[in-house]
Design a protein around this motif. Structure first.
Motif, PDB file in Angstrom:
ATOM      1  N   MET A   1       0.840  -1.170   0.000  1.00  0.00           N
ATOM      2  CA  MET A   1       0.000   0.000   0.000  1.00  0.00           C
ATOM      3  C   MET A   1       0.893   1.244   0.000  1.00  0.00           C
ATOM      4  O   MET A   1       1.961   1.252   0.593  1.00  0.00           O
ATOM      5  CB  MET A   1      -0.880  -0.011   1.256  1.00  0.00           C
ATOM      6  N   SER A   2       0.454   2.258  -0.664  1.00  0.00           N
ATOM      7  CA  SER A   2       1.212   3.507  -0.640  1.00  0.00           C
ATOM      8  C   SER A   2       0.261   4.655  -0.320  1.00  0.00           C
ATOM      9  O   SER A   2      -0.953   4.541  -0.492  1.00  0.00           O
ATOM     10  CB  SER A   2       1.916   3.742  -1.967  1.00  0.00           C
ATOM     11  N   GLN A   3       0.829   5.725   0.168  1.00  0.00           N
ATOM     12  CA  GLN A   3       0.047   6.918   0.429  1.00  0.00           C
ATOM     13  C   GLN A   3       0.922   8.108   0.089  1.00  0.00           C
ATOM     14  O   GLN A   3       2.138   8.019   0.053  1.00  0.00           O
ATOM     15  CB  GLN A   3      -0.452   6.989   1.872  1.00  0.00           C
ATOM     16  N   ARG A   4       0.289   9.218  -0.170  1.00  0.00           N
ATOM     17  CA  ARG A   4       1.012  10.446  -0.488  1.00  0.00           C
ATOM     18  C   ARG A   4       0.749  11.439   0.633  1.00  0.00           C
ATOM     19  O   ARG A   4      -0.398  11.658   1.014  1.00  0.00           O
ATOM     20  CB  ARG A   4       0.535  11.009  -1.816  1.00  0.00           C
ATOM     21  N   ASP A   5       1.820  12.005   1.168  1.00  0.00           N
ATOM     22  CA  ASP A   5       1.709  12.991   2.234  1.00  0.00           C
ATOM     23  C   ASP A   5       2.342  14.304   1.793  1.00  0.00           C
ATOM     24  O   ASP A   5       3.395  14.310   1.152  1.00  0.00           O
ATOM     25  CB  ASP A   5       2.420  12.504   3.505  1.00  0.00           C
ATOM     26  N   THR A   6       1.727  15.390   2.154  1.00  0.00           N
ATOM     27  CA  THR A   6       2.305  16.706   1.927  1.00  0.00           C
ATOM     28  C   THR A   6       3.427  16.916   2.931  1.00  0.00           C
ATOM     29  O   THR A   6       3.272  16.606   4.110  1.00  0.00           O
ATOM     30  CB  THR A   6       1.237  17.795   2.111  1.00  0.00           C
ATOM     31  N   VAL A   7       4.549  17.429   2.463  1.00  0.00           N
ATOM     32  CA  VAL A   7       5.646  17.794   3.351  1.00  0.00           C
ATOM     33  C   VAL A   7       5.958  19.266   3.146  1.00  0.00           C
ATOM     34  O   VAL A   7       5.785  19.803   2.056  1.00  0.00           O
ATOM     35  CB  VAL A   7       6.908  16.931   3.120  1.00  0.00           C
ATOM     36  N   HIS A  41      14.905  11.306   4.347  1.00  0.00           N
ATOM     37  CA  HIS A  41      14.650  11.202   5.788  1.00  0.00           C
ATOM     38  C   HIS A  41      13.168  11.386   6.094  1.00  0.00           C
ATOM     39  O   HIS A  41      12.643  10.754   7.017  1.00  0.00           O
ATOM     40  CB  HIS A  41      15.482  12.231   6.542  1.00  0.00           C
ATOM     41  N   ALA A  42      12.499  12.240   5.323  1.00  0.00           N
ATOM     42  CA  ALA A  42      11.052  12.431   5.518  1.00  0.00           C
ATOM     43  C   ALA A  42      10.308  11.131   5.229  1.00  0.00           C
ATOM     44  O   ALA A  42       9.400  10.755   5.975  1.00  0.00           O
ATOM     45  CB  ALA A  42      10.538  13.552   4.627  1.00  0.00           C
ATOM     46  N   ARG A  43      10.687  10.439   4.160  1.00  0.00           N
ATOM     47  CA  ARG A  43      10.035   9.148   3.844  1.00  0.00           C
ATOM     48  C   ARG A  43      10.215   8.163   5.001  1.00  0.00           C
ATOM     49  O   ARG A  43       9.270   7.481   5.402  1.00  0.00           O
ATOM     50  CB  ARG A  43      10.617   8.558   2.563  1.00  0.00           C
ATOM     51  N   GLU A  44      11.430   8.096   5.533  1.00  0.00           N
ATOM     52  CA  GLU A  44      11.692   7.193   6.655  1.00  0.00           C
ATOM     53  C   GLU A  44      10.871   7.582   7.881  1.00  0.00           C
ATOM     54  O   GLU A  44      10.314   6.707   8.568  1.00  0.00           O
ATOM     55  CB  GLU A  44      13.179   7.210   6.998  1.00  0.00           C
ATOM     56  N   ALA A  45      10.780   8.875   8.162  1.00  0.00           N
ATOM     57  CA  ALA A  45      10.009   9.342   9.322  1.00  0.00           C
ATOM     58  C   ALA A  45       8.529   9.029   9.143  1.00  0.00           C
ATOM     59  O   ALA A  45       7.862   8.584  10.090  1.00  0.00           O
ATOM     60  CB  ALA A  45      10.225  10.846   9.516  1.00  0.00           C
ATOM     61  N   ILE A  46       8.013   9.237   7.944  1.00  0.00           N
ATOM     62  CA  ILE A  46       6.602   8.937   7.673  1.00  0.00           C
ATOM     63  C   ILE A  46       6.346   7.440   7.841  1.00  0.00           C
ATOM     64  O   ILE A  46       5.368   7.035   8.475  1.00  0.00           O
ATOM     65  CB  ILE A  46       6.199   9.412   6.265  1.00  0.00           C
ATOM     66  N   GLU A  47       7.233   6.615   7.290  1.00  0.00           N
ATOM     67  CA  GLU A  47       7.063   5.161   7.429  1.00  0.00           C
ATOM     68  C   GLU A  47       7.019   4.758   8.894  1.00  0.00           C
ATOM     69  O   GLU A  47       6.204   3.924   9.297  1.00  0.00           O
ATOM     70  CB  GLU A  47       8.183   4.439   6.692  1.00  0.00           C
ATOM     71  N   GLY A  48       7.874   5.353   9.723  1.00  0.00           N
ATOM     72  CA  GLY A  48       7.866   5.058  11.156  1.00  0.00           C
ATOM     73  C   GLY A  48       6.602   5.525  11.843  1.00  0.00           C
ATOM     74  O   GLY A  48       6.044   4.825  12.693  1.00  0.00           O
ATOM     75  N   HIS A  49       6.124   6.689  11.458  1.00  0.00           N
ATOM     76  CA  HIS A  49       4.921   7.222  12.078  1.00  0.00           C
ATOM     77  C   HIS A  49       3.657   6.450  11.694  1.00  0.00           C
ATOM     78  O   HIS A  49       2.689   6.443  12.446  1.00  0.00           O
ATOM     79  CB  HIS A  49       4.736   8.703  11.718  1.00  0.00           C
ATOM     80  N   VAL A  62      -4.043   9.609   8.053  1.00  0.00           N
ATOM     81  CA  VAL A  62      -3.898   9.881   6.620  1.00  0.00           C
ATOM     82  C   VAL A  62      -4.251  11.333   6.366  1.00  0.00           C
ATOM     83  O   VAL A  62      -5.042  11.939   7.086  1.00  0.00           O
ATOM     84  CB  VAL A  62      -4.789   8.964   5.745  1.00  0.00           C
ATOM     85  N   GLU A  63      -3.672  11.865   5.331  1.00  0.00           N
ATOM     86  CA  GLU A  63      -3.965  13.239   4.935  1.00  0.00           C
ATOM     87  C   GLU A  63      -5.354  13.271   4.310  1.00  0.00           C
ATOM     88  O   GLU A  63      -5.623  12.545   3.358  1.00  0.00           O
ATOM     89  CB  GLU A  63      -2.903  13.708   3.941  1.00  0.00           C
ATOM     90  N   VAL A  64      -6.221  14.094   4.839  1.00  0.00           N
ATOM     91  CA  VAL A  64      -7.603  14.153   4.369  1.00  0.00           C
ATOM     92  C   VAL A  64      -7.688  14.814   3.002  1.00  0.00           C
ATOM     93  O   VAL A  64      -8.374  14.349   2.116  1.00  0.00           O
ATOM     94  CB  VAL A  64      -8.498  14.895   5.394  1.00  0.00           C
TER      95      VAL A  64
END
Length: 82
Positions: A1-7, A41-49, A62-64
């Motif tokens: 599964m993948s998701q897209r997050d705003t950074v 590093h953001a990808r790694e942090a998101i994966e951990g969160h 998830v980002e609404v």
């Protein structure tokens, strides 16, 4: 599964580094010496969160909707650095 997050990338002009905030994930902050490193590093942090709540059976944040980023003008007595 993948998701897209705003950074949000905040450059540090003195160091040339970037701080990265992930608004949909409170307290998800990372940093990198350059843009590529910061995004990695953001990808790694998101994966951990998202892994932590999943591991204990809680809902994954998830980002609404995509964020709107803008600026506002503010009048101040402070002079901008040259």
């Amino acid at each position: 599964m993948s998701q897209r997050d705003t950074v949000v990338l905040m450059p540090d002009p003195l160091e040339g580094a970037y701080t990265v905030l992930v608004p949909a994930l409170p307290r998800c902050i990372s940093r990198g010496a350059n843009l590529d490193e910061a995004l990695g590093h953001a990808r790694e942090a998101i994966e951990g969160h998202i892994a932590a709540p999943r591991d204990i059976g809680e809902p994954v944040p998830v980002e609404v909707a995509p964020l709107t980023v803008t600026s506002v003008d503010v009048t101040t007595d402070i002079e901008a650095p040259v």
